[in-house]
Design an enzyme around this catalytic site. Structure first.
Site, PDB file in Angstrom:
ATOM      1  N   CYS A 270      49.178  93.937  31.018  1.00 22.21           N
ATOM      2  CA  CYS A 270      49.398  92.546  30.611  1.00 22.21           C
ATOM      3  C   CYS A 270      48.187  91.885  29.960  1.00 22.21           C
ATOM      4  CB  CYS A 270      49.820  91.726  31.828  1.00 22.21           C
ATOM      5  SG  CYS A 270      51.383  92.257  32.509  1.00 22.21           S
TER       6      CYS A 270
HETATM    7  N1  LIG Z   1      53.550  95.681  35.410  1.00 24.58           N
HETATM    8  C1  LIG Z   1      53.252  94.411  35.594  1.00 24.58           C
HETATM    9  O1  LIG Z   1      52.450  94.060  36.446  1.00 24.58           O
HETATM   10  C2  LIG Z   1      53.890  93.311  34.766  1.00 24.58           C
HETATM   11  C3  LIG Z   1      53.756  91.987  35.201  1.00 24.58           C
HETATM   12  C4  LIG Z   1      54.343  90.972  34.481  1.00 24.58           C
HETATM   13  C5  LIG Z   1      55.052  91.267  33.324  1.00 24.58           C
HETATM   14  N2  LIG Z   1      55.158  92.568  32.895  1.00 24.58           N
HETATM   15  C6  LIG Z   1      55.933  92.809  31.677  1.00 24.58           C
HETATM   16  O2  LIG Z   1      57.184  93.388  32.041  1.00 24.58           O
HETATM   17  C7  LIG Z   1      57.597  94.321  31.053  1.00 24.58           C
HETATM   18  C8  LIG Z   1      57.859  95.680  31.684  1.00 24.58           C
HETATM   19  O3  LIG Z   1      56.646  96.168  32.239  1.00 24.58           O
HETATM   20  P1  LIG Z   1      56.591  97.311  33.326  1.00 24.58           P
HETATM   21  O4  LIG Z   1      55.219  97.292  33.864  1.00 24.58           O
HETATM   22  O5  LIG Z   1      57.727  97.209  34.279  1.00 24.58           O
HETATM   23  O6  LIG Z   1      56.809  98.599  32.400  1.00 24.58           O
HETATM   24  P2  LIG Z   1      57.128 100.107  32.888  1.00 24.58           P
HETATM   25  O7  LIG Z   1      56.597 100.980  31.819  1.00 24.58           O
HETATM   26  O8  LIG Z   1      56.679 100.291  34.296  1.00 24.58           O
HETATM   27  O9  LIG Z   1      58.701 100.178  32.894  1.00 24.58           O
HETATM   28  C9  LIG Z   1      59.483 100.068  31.746  1.00 24.58           C
HETATM   29  C10 LIG Z   1      60.716 100.957  31.907  1.00 24.58           C
HETATM   30  O10 LIG Z   1      61.544 100.719  30.765  1.00 24.58           O
HETATM   31  C11 LIG Z   1      62.145 101.959  30.404  1.00 24.58           C
HETATM   32  N3  LIG Z   1      62.623 101.841  29.028  1.00 24.58           N
HETATM   33  C12 LIG Z   1      61.908 101.826  27.880  1.00 24.58           C
HETATM   34  N4  LIG Z   1      62.734 101.657  26.828  1.00 24.58           N
HETATM   35  C13 LIG Z   1      63.986 101.562  27.314  1.00 24.58           C
HETATM   36  C14 LIG Z   1      65.260 101.373  26.712  1.00 24.58           C
HETATM   37  N5  LIG Z   1      65.396 101.221  25.408  1.00 24.58           N
HETATM   38  N6  LIG Z   1      66.313 101.317  27.527  1.00 24.58           N
HETATM   39  C15 LIG Z   1      66.178 101.469  28.859  1.00 24.58           C
HETATM   40  N7  LIG Z   1      65.004 101.634  29.485  1.00 24.58           N
HETATM   41  C16 LIG Z   1      63.923 101.683  28.716  1.00 24.58           C
HETATM   42  C17 LIG Z   1      61.046 102.970  30.635  1.00 24.58           C
HETATM   43  O11 LIG Z   1      61.561 104.275  30.760  1.00 24.58           O
HETATM   44  C18 LIG Z   1      60.434 102.446  31.944  1.00 24.58           C
HETATM   45  O12 LIG Z   1      61.058 102.997  33.084  1.00 24.58           O
HETATM   46  C19 LIG Z   1      56.503  94.315  29.991  1.00 24.58           C
HETATM   47  O13 LIG Z   1      56.836  93.422  28.989  1.00 24.58           O
HETATM   48  C20 LIG Z   1      55.310  93.797  30.746  1.00 24.58           C
HETATM   49  O14 LIG Z   1      54.373  93.167  29.886  1.00 24.58           O
HETATM   50  C21 LIG Z   1      54.609  93.603  33.614  1.00 24.58           C
END
Ligand SMILES: NC(=O)c1ccc[n+]([C@@H]2O[C@H](COP(=O)([O-])OP(=O)(O)OC[C@H]3O[C@@H](n4cnc5c(N)ncnc54)[C@H](O)[C@@H]3O)[C@@H](O)[C@H]2O)c1
Length: 439
Positions: A270
């Protein structure tokens, strides 16, 4: 137009992207008595969920198994099951491209997967962090084109940013209020009702853009404040003042101050990334974001600063980095997590190798370096044990992550030099502390 979930005792909620954000959200909806269906393109995640196994360290398999046992949870790679749900929540990655520009490709491809199956009265909520306008200008046209439906008339559309803090035991998904902005007033109200079904407090805002901007403000606030303490660290280092002592003292002020801590550089999915989503979008409006870019510059320079300080410490001992055996302690991007995304340890590692050092690492949460896009050559390297013998054999230990379950006293007693970028040794006895090179 009404929402199909309106007034239902039990909703069926789909979550697309079962990663750090999507999986806990899915479990929270299940825990509150709803049925949940997780969508992911990664079959290994879908298989793990179906087998009741967690693949994220701080999420227990028990929670998944319980939801499966009650028949409340399922997972799939098949998007033709979208019509089964009342709402689809999108939690897919939003990284930067090679040229450090927003990559909303995952959001758009999710829209392409969902669009053809979207039915009248369903709701789509985007949670991925992104620039203001994404939901309305980028996702909406994809959904409308492929479904033949119109947002706000035929289906509901909203944005609600995720505020997950992985590994922080103080705040679980349900304890963190959610900001919700709808494409229309009706969309906003329905999205608020959706999150209330997961026992989450909602904070309504006037539009999807305001909700998108709220998340960016939160992360830019962190990025800029971390840059400030990083800059102060450099100044205070020169003056022989301990920045951590100063921050601890300043945080006793009961108002108008909030502590931020310096480090070897920014990490995680992030804070190093999200500010540049705004920088990019601001260009469309002819506005420069100098403050954000300056913060980015300062934070990006930190790994080099750490290495230059390490060189000083080694040369005081008549050594150079060339040929030195360096043990990097902690490679996850922050304490007590197994997440390596954007970890500054990778940059430190590259810089050490460039200067001819031999590098090994120890991380209690990362036994093997996972595959990463930018540092693929480290993939598969394994964590060494943290024993007195191994510590004695190295020239320096570089503490890059302050995991709680490391015996720092043992490290300081045995390693010839400890360079601490996180104040991990700050609570040791004065005698041990005096042997640590802080930076
Ligand atoms: N990790 C954090 O602490 C956090 C905190 C706040 C916000 N975010 C935001 O949340 C969002 C997700 O982050 P995350 O950390 O969970 O990511 P992540 O990489 O852990 O998980 C994302 C998932 O999406 C799947 N994916 C990708 N493309 C896809 C598609 N077209 N269809 C279905 N599944 C698909 C991937 O296989 C993966 O399992 C991002 O925008 C991030 O900036 C993350």
């Amino acid at each position: 137009m009404g929402w199909v979930g309106e007034g239902k005792k039990e909703l069926t909620v789909g979550v697309v992207g079962m990663g750090y954000v999507g999986l806990p959200l899915l479990l929270q909806f299940a825990h509150c008595g709803n049925r949940v269906l997780g969508f992911d393109i990664d079959t290994s995640k879908v298989d793990s969920i179906k087998a009741g196994k967690s693949y994220i360290r701080h999420i227990s398999s028990d929670a998944i198994a319980a939801a499966l046992k009650e028949g409340r949870m399922d997972a799939t790679t098949d998007f033709s099951r979208v019509p089964e749900v009342d709402a689809v929540i999108i939690c897919v990655p939003t990284p930067l491209t090679k040229h450090r520009e927003p990559d909303i490709g995952y959001i758009l491809s999710t829209g392409q997967h969902i669009g053809p199956h979207l039915k009248k009265g369903q709701m789509v909520v985007l949670e991925s962090t992104t620039y203001p306008g994404t939901t309305d200008e980028d996702l909406r046209p994809v959904l409308e084109k492929l479904s033949g439906l119109t947002a706000g008339t035929d289906f509901l559309l909203a944005f609600s940013p995720e505020r997950e803090d992985p590994g922080n035991p103080k705040f679980k998904t349900a304890d963190i209020p959610k900001v919700v902005g709808g494409f229309s007033v009706e969309c906003g109200k329905a999205a608020q009702a959706l999150y209330r079904k997961a026992d989450i407090n909602v904070v309504p805002v006037s539009s999807t853009r305001a909700a998108e901007a709220t998340k960016l403000l939160e992360n830019i606030f962190r990025c800029v404040n971390i840059a400030l303490v990083n800059e102060l660290k450099v100044v205070f280092d020169r003056m022989g003042i301990d920045i951590w002592e100063v921050v601890e003292a300043a945080k006793t002020k009961p108002f108008g101050f909030m502590p931020f801590y310096p480090g070897p550089g920014l990490g995680g999915h992030c804070v190093p990334i999200d500010p540049f989503y705004l920088t990019w979008k601001a260009r469309e409006y002819g506005v420069a974001t100098r403050f954000i870019e300056l913060a980015g510059e300062i934070n990006t320079a930190m790994p080099k600063y750490v290495i230059s300080r390490m060189l000083e410490a080694l040369s005081d001992r008549g050594k150079s980095l060339k040929g030195a055996n360096i043990l990097m302690l902690g490679i996850a991007y922050k304490k007590d997590v197994d997440d390596m995304r954007e970890s500054p340890s990778f940059i430190l590692w590259e810089l050490l190798l460039e200067r001819g050092a031999n590098v090994t690492f120890h991380d209690p949460f990362v036994p093997v370096v996972p595959k990463t896009r930018e540092h693929a050559h480290f993939t598969g390297l394994t964590s060494v044990s943290l024993t007195p013998e191994i510590l004695k054999r190295c020239d320096a230990v570089l503490i890059a992550t302050d995991h709680s379950n490391v015996d720092y006293a043992m490290v300081v007693r045995n390693a010839p030099l400890v360079v601490d970028t996180r104040n991990a040794c700050g609570k040791l006895d004065a005698d041990l502390r005096s042997r640590v090179f802080k930076t």
